[in-house]
Design an enzyme around this catalytic site. Sequence first.
Site, mmCIF file in Angstrom:
data_model
loop_
_atom_site.group_PDB
_atom_site.id
_atom_site.type_symbol
_atom_site.label_atom_id
_atom_site.label_comp_id
_atom_site.label_asym_id
_atom_site.label_seq_id
_atom_site.Cartn_x
_atom_site.Cartn_y
_atom_site.Cartn_z
ATOM 1 N N GLU A 1 -44.755 21.110 20.214
ATOM 2 C CA GLU A 1 -44.504 21.895 21.479
ATOM 3 C C GLU A 1 -46.041 22.461 21.854
ATOM 4 O OE1 GLU A 1 -40.361 22.377 19.788
ATOM 5 O OE2 GLU A 1 -42.651 21.800 18.987
ATOM 6 N N THR B 1 -38.631 -0.750 -16.490
ATOM 7 C CA THR B 1 -39.667 -1.006 -15.744
ATOM 8 C C THR B 1 -41.045 -0.456 -16.040
ATOM 9 O OG1 THR B 1 -38.115 -1.112 -13.623
ATOM 10 C CG2 THR B 1 -40.464 -0.742 -13.137
ATOM 11 N N GLY C 1 -35.634 -0.220 -12.378
ATOM 12 C CA GLY C 1 -35.045 -1.619 -12.544
ATOM 13 C C GLY C 1 -33.331 -1.835 -12.062
ATOM 14 N N ARG D 1 -52.169 2.127 -3.449
ATOM 15 C CA ARG D 1 -53.460 1.772 -3.464
ATOM 16 C C ARG D 1 -53.838 0.650 -2.581
ATOM 17 N NH1 ARG D 1 -50.202 0.358 -7.078
ATOM 18 N NH2 ARG D 1 -50.119 -2.254 -7.830
ATOM 19 N N LEU E 1 -47.375 3.219 -9.294
ATOM 20 C CA LEU E 1 -46.581 3.868 -8.203
ATOM 21 C C LEU E 1 -47.293 4.517 -7.116
ATOM 22 C CD1 LEU E 1 -43.576 4.844 -10.720
ATOM 23 C CD2 LEU E 1 -43.638 2.766 -9.013
ATOM 24 N N LEU F 1 -31.291 1.168 -10.391
ATOM 25 C CA LEU F 1 -30.503 0.759 -9.001
ATOM 26 C C LEU F 1 -29.051 0.640 -9.189
ATOM 27 C CD1 LEU F 1 -33.125 -2.161 -8.034
ATOM 28 C CD2 LEU F 1 -32.795 -0.004 -6.750
ATOM 29 N N HIS G 1 -46.940 22.704 15.790
ATOM 30 C CA HIS G 1 -45.866 22.110 16.161
ATOM 31 C C HIS G 1 -46.292 21.440 17.329
ATOM 32 C CE1 HIS G 1 -42.811 24.427 13.773
ATOM 33 N NE2 HIS G 1 -43.799 24.012 12.944
#
Length: 350
Positions: free
Chosen positions: A53, A207, A295, A218, A215, A299, A51
């Site tokens: 710290e 889509t 698409g 790249r 997706l 949404l 972590h």
Amino acid sequence: MTEEELFMQRCIDLAQNGAGNVAPNPLVGAVIVHQNKIIGEGWHKKFGEAHAEVNAINSVQDKSVLSESTIYVNLEPCSHHGKTPPCADLIIHHRFKKVVIGMMDPFDKVAGNGIKKLKDAGIEVIENVLKNECEDLNKRFITFHTKKRPYIILKWAQTIDGFIAPDSTKLTSEEFEQKRHITGFIIQKLVHKWRSEEDAIMVGTNTIFSDNPALNVRAWNGRNPVRICLDKKLRLSNTFKIFDRTQPTIIFTEKEMPSSENITYIKINFDDQLPESILEKLFQNNIQSIIIEGGKQTLETFINKSLWDEAQVFTSQKTLNQGVKAPNITGNISHQNKIDNNQLTIYRNA
């Protein structure tokens, strides 16, 4: 900006270096100050590793001055045993004079216990320094633990006349391919960078049929998100790129289908509670953040339920005159700027 705020801002800046590498852990930076000078700093670099710290303390050459020093950290030090020992115990071990904390950890295994442990050990604790900025830094982590769902980012590109895609029914495949790219490579590279910082990315069946997207990231050097697709009737064939098994992929469907290597099928009801059902399953799969790239139907399914936290909308100077209209969205505009002749507007859900 006060001295305490200045050092806390440095914690935030350091913490951002871990974006895309620490989830499901939060982004954390730590700064150690002795006689008003930074003598050590660090951040959480990768999930399962040390972590912030620990890294900050390890960077200090002369550990004898730690008992006369202040450690700044943007999130309450952990108090439980997870992948690593409790940071609160390490701070107590080195007998720090003071600990300055940006915000309390919402994770129920910490949630004030780290602060209490420090105070019980006689260490002075100052809380809520740049609290709003610290909360914004870890908005994904906070949303996941308080709302029990991923942080939801909507993203699309639209033309200046308000379309997100050409009408595929009125164009040849060659014409459609020429028109469907609304923004250029610079925006693609930025979007792929953003993808690398989120846990998952989701699109609908239409889509996949129209764009056959990979997706992935790249155009950027980073971690690929989990791919998620809504395929109610299992209409998609395994010839599409999302079935190439190169990265984890989740398919939500109403049909029974056995999972296979890197392809997970999850059966859910495609009813008016679809968004809630998806988010519940993603929470169960420990996915803290998701980009919804469309698409339009996908949404608007989330927009209509007001189940979104942020929307990233690119508006190009191109026109289509006809096609798929962009979704309507209302919210607080948190950011606007021009990138490669495109207007980027970021909304926050009010």
